[in-house]
Design a protein around this motif. Structure first.
Motif, PDB file in Angstrom:
ATOM      1  N   THR A  29       0.817  -1.221   0.000  1.00 21.82           N
ATOM      2  CA  THR A  29       0.000   0.000   0.000  1.00 21.82           C
ATOM      3  C   THR A  29       0.847   1.266   0.000  1.00 21.82           C
ATOM      4  OG1 THR A  29      -1.789  -1.163   1.154  1.00 21.82           O
ATOM      5  CG2 THR A  29      -1.836   1.233   1.191  1.00 21.82           C
ATOM      6  N   ASP A  30       1.585   1.510   1.077  1.00 25.45           N
ATOM      7  CA  ASP A  30       2.324   2.763   1.227  1.00 25.45           C
ATOM      8  C   ASP A  30       3.456   2.865   0.217  1.00 25.45           C
ATOM      9  OD1 ASP A  30       0.930   3.770   3.618  1.00 25.45           O
ATOM     10  OD2 ASP A  30       1.838   2.038   4.602  1.00 25.45           O
ATOM     11  N   THR A  34      -0.599   4.242  -2.632  1.00 27.72           N
ATOM     12  CA  THR A  34      -0.861   5.599  -2.153  1.00 27.72           C
ATOM     13  C   THR A  34       0.426   6.340  -1.824  1.00 27.72           C
ATOM     14  OG1 THR A  34      -1.072   4.835   0.145  1.00 27.72           O
ATOM     15  CG2 THR A  34      -3.087   4.929  -1.179  1.00 27.72           C
ATOM     16  N   SER A  36       1.704   7.688   0.617  1.00 26.64           N
ATOM     17  CA  SER A  36       1.699   7.789   2.081  1.00 26.64           C
ATOM     18  C   SER A  36       3.039   7.443   2.701  1.00 26.64           C
ATOM     19  CB  SER A  36       0.614   6.879   2.675  1.00 26.64           C
ATOM     20  OG  SER A  36       0.636   5.592   2.084  1.00 26.64           O
ATOM     21  N   ALA A  37       3.975   6.901   1.915  1.00 30.23           N
ATOM     22  CA  ALA A  37       5.283   6.576   2.474  1.00 30.23           C
ATOM     23  C   ALA A  37       5.969   7.830   2.999  1.00 30.23           C
ATOM     24  CB  ALA A  37       6.154   5.891   1.416  1.00 30.23           C
ATOM     25  N   HIS A  40       4.681   8.472   6.477  1.00 30.64           N
ATOM     26  CA  HIS A  40       5.328   7.552   7.412  1.00 30.64           C
ATOM     27  C   HIS A  40       6.755   8.022   7.724  1.00 30.64           C
ATOM     28  CE1 HIS A  40       2.534   4.230   7.961  1.00 30.64           C
ATOM     29  NE2 HIS A  40       2.254   4.257   6.664  1.00 30.64           N
ATOM     30  N   ASP A  77      10.877   0.757   6.424  1.00 28.85           N
ATOM     31  CA  ASP A  77       9.888   0.671   5.351  1.00 28.85           C
ATOM     32  C   ASP A  77       9.352  -0.746   5.201  1.00 28.85           C
ATOM     33  OD1 ASP A  77       8.300   1.421   3.242  1.00 28.85           O
ATOM     34  OD2 ASP A  77       9.902   1.362   1.752  1.00 28.85           O
ATOM     35  N   TYR A 112       1.864  10.013  13.126  1.00 22.29           N
ATOM     36  CA  TYR A 112       1.346   9.618  11.812  1.00 22.29           C
ATOM     37  C   TYR A 112      -0.158   9.839  11.729  1.00 22.29           C
ATOM     38  CZ  TYR A 112       0.216   6.624   7.814  1.00 22.29           C
ATOM     39  OH  TYR A 112      -0.259   6.140   6.620  1.00 22.29           O
ATOM     40  N   SER A 145      -0.477  -4.763   3.514  1.00 23.53           N
ATOM     41  CA  SER A 145       0.275  -3.737   4.227  1.00 23.53           C
ATOM     42  C   SER A 145       0.479  -4.144   5.667  1.00 23.53           C
ATOM     43  CB  SER A 145      -0.487  -2.399   4.189  1.00 23.53           C
ATOM     44  OG  SER A 145       0.181  -1.417   4.957  1.00 23.53           O
ATOM     45  N   SER A 147       0.630  -1.920   7.835  1.00 22.62           N
ATOM     46  CA  SER A 147      -0.039  -0.833   8.547  1.00 22.62           C
ATOM     47  C   SER A 147      -1.497  -1.165   8.834  1.00 22.62           C
ATOM     48  CB  SER A 147       0.038   0.449   7.721  1.00 22.62           C
ATOM     49  OG  SER A 147      -0.743   1.463   8.300  1.00 22.62           O
ATOM     50  N   LEU A 153      -6.564   4.456   4.298  1.00 21.84           N
ATOM     51  CA  LEU A 153      -5.861   5.134   3.216  1.00 21.84           C
ATOM     52  C   LEU A 153      -6.493   4.833   1.861  1.00 21.84           C
ATOM     53  CD1 LEU A 153      -2.160   4.559   4.287  1.00 21.84           C
ATOM     54  CD2 LEU A 153      -3.305   6.775   4.126  1.00 21.84           C
TER      55      LEU A 153
END
Length: 268
Positions: A29-30, A34, A36-37, A40, A77, A112, A145, A147, A153
């Motif tokens: 995902t991240d 998206t 979004s990394a 993070h 990561d 976050y 993910s 997360s 997200l």
């Protein structure tokens, strides 16, 4: 989830050869689906730098601030928060005591969550284009993910209905799945899609993630390098990626094109 809505790819779209024979695709995902990394990484930086200032290592060099590109990719990561916190603390010569790890991980989570409330996170257009091209061909898709925020997200980015299943951090905890580079998360995703790993592809931007894909015996492991930094693509290849691209739209062409112009590396 109802992926039927997403079958509206362009009629002339063609998939890159590396994806034409796979029967399912699992995407992290991240940083893959998206944008979004970066959020993070920013939250980790604030959490780690705050901790280092309060608990400086004996060696001054090891007290250097968290690097949002190199340290993020190398240590946190794609991993569960406690694993990432412990790995970074060890890299700075600090003892990853359970209480310390929980403190840093909890601070990162608080930061976050606050950042997500303040900043919208979008899906990458190139990724959406690839997902729709795969959907049009009836290829089952899974999002995966570490997360617990993955569903939130994907919903906010309006792409959740492109996927047949989602295995997020909450599910991983419920099923007691080990974190990457163990392939358990991805193997659970393809199990839900009803496709063996050796007929499926994994798409990841994390070193731990591409390593997990290779360990899991996936037919194709594609790395995504959005950093454009020196050595990142080569590192993804070393950790298990068969191919590295900067934008997943490169895997979709038009007409007879293959859309692979920005990739590096070769299939095994």
């Amino acid at each position: 989830m109802n992926p039927a809505r997403a079958r509206a790819g362009k009629p002339g779209d063609t998939l890159a050869p590396v994806l034409r024979d796979v029967r399912a695709v699992v995407l992290d995902t991240d940083g893959v689906i998206t944008d979004s990394a970066r959020v993070h990484a920013a939250a980790w930086k604030t959490a780690f730098d705050t901790f280092l200032r309060a608990h400086p290592p004996e060696d001054p060099h090891q007290g250097r601030p968290f690097d949002e590109r190199d340290d993020y990719l190398r240590y946190v990561d794609g991993k569960p928060r406690p694993d990432g916190a412990a790995a970074f603390l060890v890299s700075r010569g600090l003892d990853p005591l359970a209480e310390t790890v929980r403190e840093v991980a909890a601070d990162k989570e608080r930061l976050y969550t606050g950042m997500l409330r303040e900043h919208a996170v979008d899906a990458y257009p190139g990724t959406v284009r690839l997902l729709r091209a795969l959907r049009r061909r009836g290829v089952p898709l899974a999002a995966a993910s570490a997360s617990r925020h993955a569903g939130e997200l994907l919903t906010g980015a309006k792409v959740l209905d492109l996927f047949d299943t989602l295995v997020d951090g909450g599910e991983a905890a419920r099923l007691d799945l080990p974190g990457k580079p163990d392939p358990a998360l991805f193997l659970e995703a393809v199990r839900r899609l009803g496709v063996p790993a050796d007929r499926a592809a994994v798409i990841e931007d994390a070193l731990a993630g591409v390593e997990a894909g290779r360990r899991g015996g996936f037919a194709v492991v594609i790395g995504v390098d959005r950093t454009a930094g020196p050595g990142t693509g080569e590192a993804l290849l070393r950790h298990g990626a068969h191919l590295v691209v900067r934008d997943l739209g490169a895997l979709v062409g038009t007409g007879t094109g293959t859309g692979t112009g920005t990739g590096t590396g070769a299939a095994r």
